[in-house]
Design an enzyme around this catalytic site. Structure first.
Site, PDB file in Angstrom:
ATOM      1  N   GLU A  95       0.797  -1.175   0.075  1.00  0.00           N
ATOM      2  CA  GLU A  95      -0.058   0.192  -0.012  1.00  0.00           C
ATOM      3  C   GLU A  95       0.781   1.232   0.027  1.00  0.00           C
ATOM      4  OE1 GLU A  95      -2.896   1.225  -0.383  1.00  0.00           O
ATOM      5  OE2 GLU A  95      -4.581   0.033   0.567  1.00  0.00           O
ATOM      6  N   ASP A  96       0.446   2.479  -0.530  1.00  0.00           N
ATOM      7  CA  ASP A  96       1.076   3.699  -0.456  1.00  0.00           C
ATOM      8  C   ASP A  96       0.867   4.059   0.813  1.00  0.00           C
ATOM      9  OD1 ASP A  96      -1.696   3.972  -0.886  1.00  0.00           O
ATOM     10  OD2 ASP A  96      -1.262   5.735  -2.312  1.00  0.00           O
ATOM     11  N   ASP A  99      -4.702   5.198   5.940  1.00  0.00           N
ATOM     12  CA  ASP A  99      -5.230   6.580   6.681  1.00  0.00           C
ATOM     13  C   ASP A  99      -6.389   6.054   7.624  1.00  0.00           C
ATOM     14  OD1 ASP A  99      -5.903   9.246   7.109  1.00  0.00           O
ATOM     15  OD2 ASP A  99      -6.918   9.331   5.199  1.00  0.00           O
ATOM     16  N   GLY A 101      -7.930   3.395   7.058  1.00  0.00           N
ATOM     17  CA  GLY A 101      -7.904   1.801   7.158  1.00  0.00           C
ATOM     18  C   GLY A 101      -8.954   1.211   6.346  1.00  0.00           C
ATOM     19  N   THR A 103      -9.997   0.897   3.342  1.00  0.00           N
ATOM     20  CA  THR A 103      -9.583   0.363   2.005  1.00  0.00           C
ATOM     21  C   THR A 103      -8.813  -0.811   2.406  1.00  0.00           C
ATOM     22  OG1 THR A 103      -9.332   2.557   1.252  1.00  0.00           O
ATOM     23  CG2 THR A 103      -8.159   0.745  -0.077  1.00  0.00           C
ATOM     24  N   PHE A 148      -2.170  15.927   4.252  1.00  0.00           N
ATOM     25  CA  PHE A 148      -2.527  15.098   3.208  1.00  0.00           C
ATOM     26  C   PHE A 148      -1.354  15.126   2.296  1.00  0.00           C
ATOM     27  CE2 PHE A 148      -3.949  14.587  -1.378  1.00  0.00           C
ATOM     28  CZ  PHE A 148      -4.867  13.357  -0.994  1.00  0.00           C
ATOM     29  N   ARG A 161       2.083  12.604  -8.717  1.00  0.00           N
ATOM     30  CA  ARG A 161       2.729  11.209  -8.567  1.00  0.00           C
ATOM     31  C   ARG A 161       3.846  11.050  -8.922  1.00  0.00           C
ATOM     32  NH1 ARG A 161      -1.808   7.939  -7.708  1.00  0.00           N
ATOM     33  NH2 ARG A 161      -3.521   8.263  -8.825  1.00  0.00           N
TER      34      ARG A 161
HETATM   35  P1  IMP Z   1      -7.825   4.923   3.781  1.00  0.00           P
HETATM   36  O1  IMP Z   1      -9.002   3.725   3.289  1.00  0.00           O
HETATM   37  O2  IMP Z   1      -8.841   6.025   4.485  1.00  0.00           O
HETATM   38  O3  IMP Z   1      -7.040   4.226   4.525  1.00  0.00           O
HETATM   39  O4  IMP Z   1      -7.253   5.354   2.637  1.00  0.00           O
HETATM   40  C1  IMP Z   1      -6.519   4.659   1.986  1.00  0.00           C
HETATM   41  C2  IMP Z   1      -6.225   5.322   0.417  1.00  0.00           C
HETATM   42  O5  IMP Z   1      -6.666   6.805   0.608  1.00  0.00           O
HETATM   43  C3  IMP Z   1      -4.851   5.185   0.027  1.00  0.00           C
HETATM   44  O6  IMP Z   1      -4.564   3.964  -0.544  1.00  0.00           O
HETATM   45  C4  IMP Z   1      -4.450   6.660  -0.844  1.00  0.00           C
HETATM   46  O7  IMP Z   1      -5.032   6.130  -2.181  1.00  0.00           O
HETATM   47  C5  IMP Z   1      -5.641   7.464  -0.251  1.00  0.00           C
HETATM   48  N1  IMP Z   1      -5.018   8.553   0.631  1.00  0.00           N
HETATM   49  C6  IMP Z   1      -5.337   8.466   1.910  1.00  0.00           C
HETATM   50  N2  IMP Z   1      -4.613   9.587   2.538  1.00  0.00           N
HETATM   51  C7  IMP Z   1      -3.811   9.913   1.558  1.00  0.00           C
HETATM   52  C8  IMP Z   1      -3.038  11.223   1.361  1.00  0.00           C
HETATM   53  O8  IMP Z   1      -2.525  11.948   2.458  1.00  0.00           O
HETATM   54  N3  IMP Z   1      -2.567  11.576   0.181  1.00  0.00           N
HETATM   55  C9  IMP Z   1      -2.938  10.754  -0.929  1.00  0.00           C
HETATM   56  N4  IMP Z   1      -3.717   9.838  -0.943  1.00  0.00           N
HETATM   57  C10 IMP Z   1      -4.149   9.511   0.272  1.00  0.00           C
END
Ligand code: IMP
Length: 171
Positions: A95-96, A99, A101, A103, A148, A161
């Site tokens: 994963e990148d 945040d 969690g 996803t 962010f 990117r």
């Molecule tokens: P989550 O489901 O909130 O954990 O979000 C995960 C996905 O949201 C990551 O795989 C990113 O694609 C995107 N994301 C969350 N925070 C950021 C950020 O600070 N910058 C860019 N993309 C983000």
């Protein structure tokens, strides 16, 4: 607004090989498949798999959860599925950023249902302050504050990117 550097190219270049060695040491012997989450993880995945000194099959999952917004919708859509079977494989989900969690939780359930020998998570970035569901993170590149971030694969509405470092954009 120009992004402000948060994690330098040099810091990334030092951390990724350490993660690769740790992964090679801690994951059990046997077939290993790295699954990168698109699009954000594509650059990290490319560097990480080259730092893992054993055979690694590479596959990708396309996922959409944000659209152009900077807050997760909580609804995860698979835009491109795995191309390889992962049954019996040691799977490393790459994963990148984690945040909320949401996803990752969805993807872990999806992959677990396909019968991997083991399932581990490696994320470049972790934003623990925003977590809404508990998720296991086995390998973490950097913990970051609630900002962010963009660059090294991460975007803001598809921009930034290709920055070779991680930077903060002021919203
Ligand atoms: P989550 O489901 O909130 O954990 O979000 C995960 C996905 O949201 C990551 O795989 C990113 O694609 C995107 N994301 C969350 N925070 C950021 C950020 O600070 N910058 C860019 N993309 C983000």
């Amino acid at each position: 607004m120009q992004p402000r550097p948060l994690i330098s190219t040099q810091d990334i270049a030092a951390r990724v090989p350490a993660l690769g060695s740790e992964i090679a040491t801690r994951l059990a012997d046997g077939p290993l498949t790295a699954v990168g989450v698109l699009r954000g993880a594509f650059i990290f995945m490319a560097d990480l798999v080259r730092a893992i000194p054993r055979d690694v099959r590479c596959d990708f999952l396309g996922v959409r959860s944000y659209g152009a917004a900077t807050e997760t919708s909580g609804v995860v859509q698979i835009t491109s599925d795995l191309g390889l079977p992962i049954s019996g494989q040691h799977v490393l989900l790459v994963e990148d950023i984690v945040d909320t969690g949401l996803t990752l939780r969805y993807l872990l359930d999806l992959l677990q249902a396909q019968g991997p020998a083991s399932l581990h998570v490696c994320t470049l970035l972790n934003k623990p302050s925003r977590r809404r569901v508990e998720v296991p993170l086995h390998f973490v590149g950097f913990e970051i504050p609630d900002r962010f971030v963009v660059g090294y694969g991460l975007d803001a509405a598809q921009k930034y990117r290709n920055l070779p470092y991680v930077a903060v954009v002021d919203e």
